[in-house]
Write a protein that holds these residues in place. Structure first.
Motif, mmCIF file in Angstrom:
data_model
loop_
_atom_site.group_PDB
_atom_site.id
_atom_site.type_symbol
_atom_site.label_atom_id
_atom_site.label_comp_id
_atom_site.label_asym_id
_atom_site.label_seq_id
_atom_site.Cartn_x
_atom_site.Cartn_y
_atom_site.Cartn_z
ATOM 1 N N ILE A 128 0.796 -1.378 0.354
ATOM 2 C CA ILE A 128 -0.347 -0.089 -0.440
ATOM 3 C C ILE A 128 1.008 1.228 0.165
ATOM 4 O O ILE A 128 1.818 2.037 0.971
ATOM 5 N N VAL A 129 0.992 2.086 -0.988
ATOM 6 C CA VAL A 129 1.832 3.198 -0.927
ATOM 7 C C VAL A 129 0.483 4.582 -0.933
ATOM 8 O O VAL A 129 -0.630 4.525 -2.086
ATOM 9 N N ILE A 130 1.077 5.327 0.388
ATOM 10 C CA ILE A 130 -0.186 6.104 0.250
ATOM 11 C C ILE A 130 0.621 7.667 0.353
ATOM 12 O O ILE A 130 2.136 7.923 0.233
ATOM 13 N N GLN A 131 0.078 8.623 -0.552
ATOM 14 C CA GLN A 131 0.756 9.603 -0.355
ATOM 15 C C GLN A 131 -0.628 10.785 0.681
ATOM 16 O O GLN A 131 -2.261 10.980 -0.708
ATOM 17 N N VAL A 132 -0.085 11.536 0.925
ATOM 18 C CA VAL A 132 -1.058 12.273 2.107
ATOM 19 C C VAL A 132 -0.735 13.713 1.819
ATOM 20 O O VAL A 132 -0.035 14.099 1.049
ATOM 21 N N ALA A 133 -2.448 14.832 1.185
ATOM 22 C CA ALA A 133 -2.305 15.747 0.359
ATOM 23 C C ALA A 133 -2.374 16.785 1.646
ATOM 24 O O ALA A 133 -1.931 17.391 1.582
ATOM 25 N N ARG A 134 -3.759 16.541 3.079
ATOM 26 C CA ARG A 134 -3.321 17.402 3.147
ATOM 27 C C ARG A 134 -4.026 16.692 5.345
ATOM 28 O O ARG A 134 -4.656 15.415 5.072
#
Length: 200
Positions: A128-134
């Motif tokens: 699971i690759v995750i990108q948090v923007a906010r």
């Protein structure tokens, strides 16, 4: 020096000493309070949903403005606030990844469930690759999580991609309530990630 002068000087010295006491207290800084996100215990005694597979969580990419110990909040418009005396007990990215992993443990059958970087010589069946923007909010109002995530197979192929925004009301205008609301956001997020892993 006569007796009267000595007594007078003593009274003056005592008055000065008493007057300085409030000033001495001004040099002390406020105590720092530390907070953490919390995982949500699963109410069901049933085994997590299958099929069972090894799952890896990470890497988790966090925006630079959150990469600090101070809790970041918004104060309207474009203004941001760093809470000098209200801080995360660990880095927000590590806290986010750890609590997400704990939540997922009760939602999917993952054997094993590991966090990035993986143990030497191992690679999970699903990553699971995750990108948090906010991931912030306003005290006493609401908090927001905006994130994208990909599910990769053992060969690194992308088998699913999702993006969503989550909102949760903050019960009171304090940092403990903010952290509690953000924990609820992470619970919602974990459920969506689990659905992606299960192909829903």
């Amino acid at each position: 020096m006569n007796t009267k002068s000595a007594v007078r000087n003593g009274i003056v010295a005592m008055a000065l000493a008493v007057g300085m006491l409030p000033l001495a207290g001004c040099g002390k800084s406020a105590p720092t309070h530390f907070y953490s996100l919390n995982a949500t215990p699963q109410k069901s005694d049933a085994a997590p949903a299958g099929p069972c597979m090894s799952v890896g969580v990470g890497p988790v990419d966090f925006p630079a403005y959150l990469d600090r110990s101070q809790i970041v909040t918004r104060s309207g418009g474009n203004r941001m606030h760093l809470a000098e005396f209200d801080q995360w007990i660990e880095t927000p990215r590590e806290n986010f990844q750890r609590i997400l992993t704990e939540n997922l443990a009760g939602l999917v059958c993952a054997k094993p469930l590991v966090t990035y970087p993986w143990p030497t010589g191992g690679h999970p069946d699903r990553q699971i690759v995750i990108q948090v923007a906010r991931f912030d909010g306003m005290l006493g109002q609401d908090t927001v999580l905006r994130a994208s995530w990909s599910i990769l197979d053992a060969d690194g192929n992308n088998v699913a991609w999702r993006s969503n925004e989550y909102r949760e009301s903050v019960a009171a205008p304090d940092y403990e309530s903010l952290a509690a609301a953000q924990s609820k956001l992470l619970e919602q997020f974990a459920k969506d990630v689990a659905a992606s892993l299960l192909g829903n």
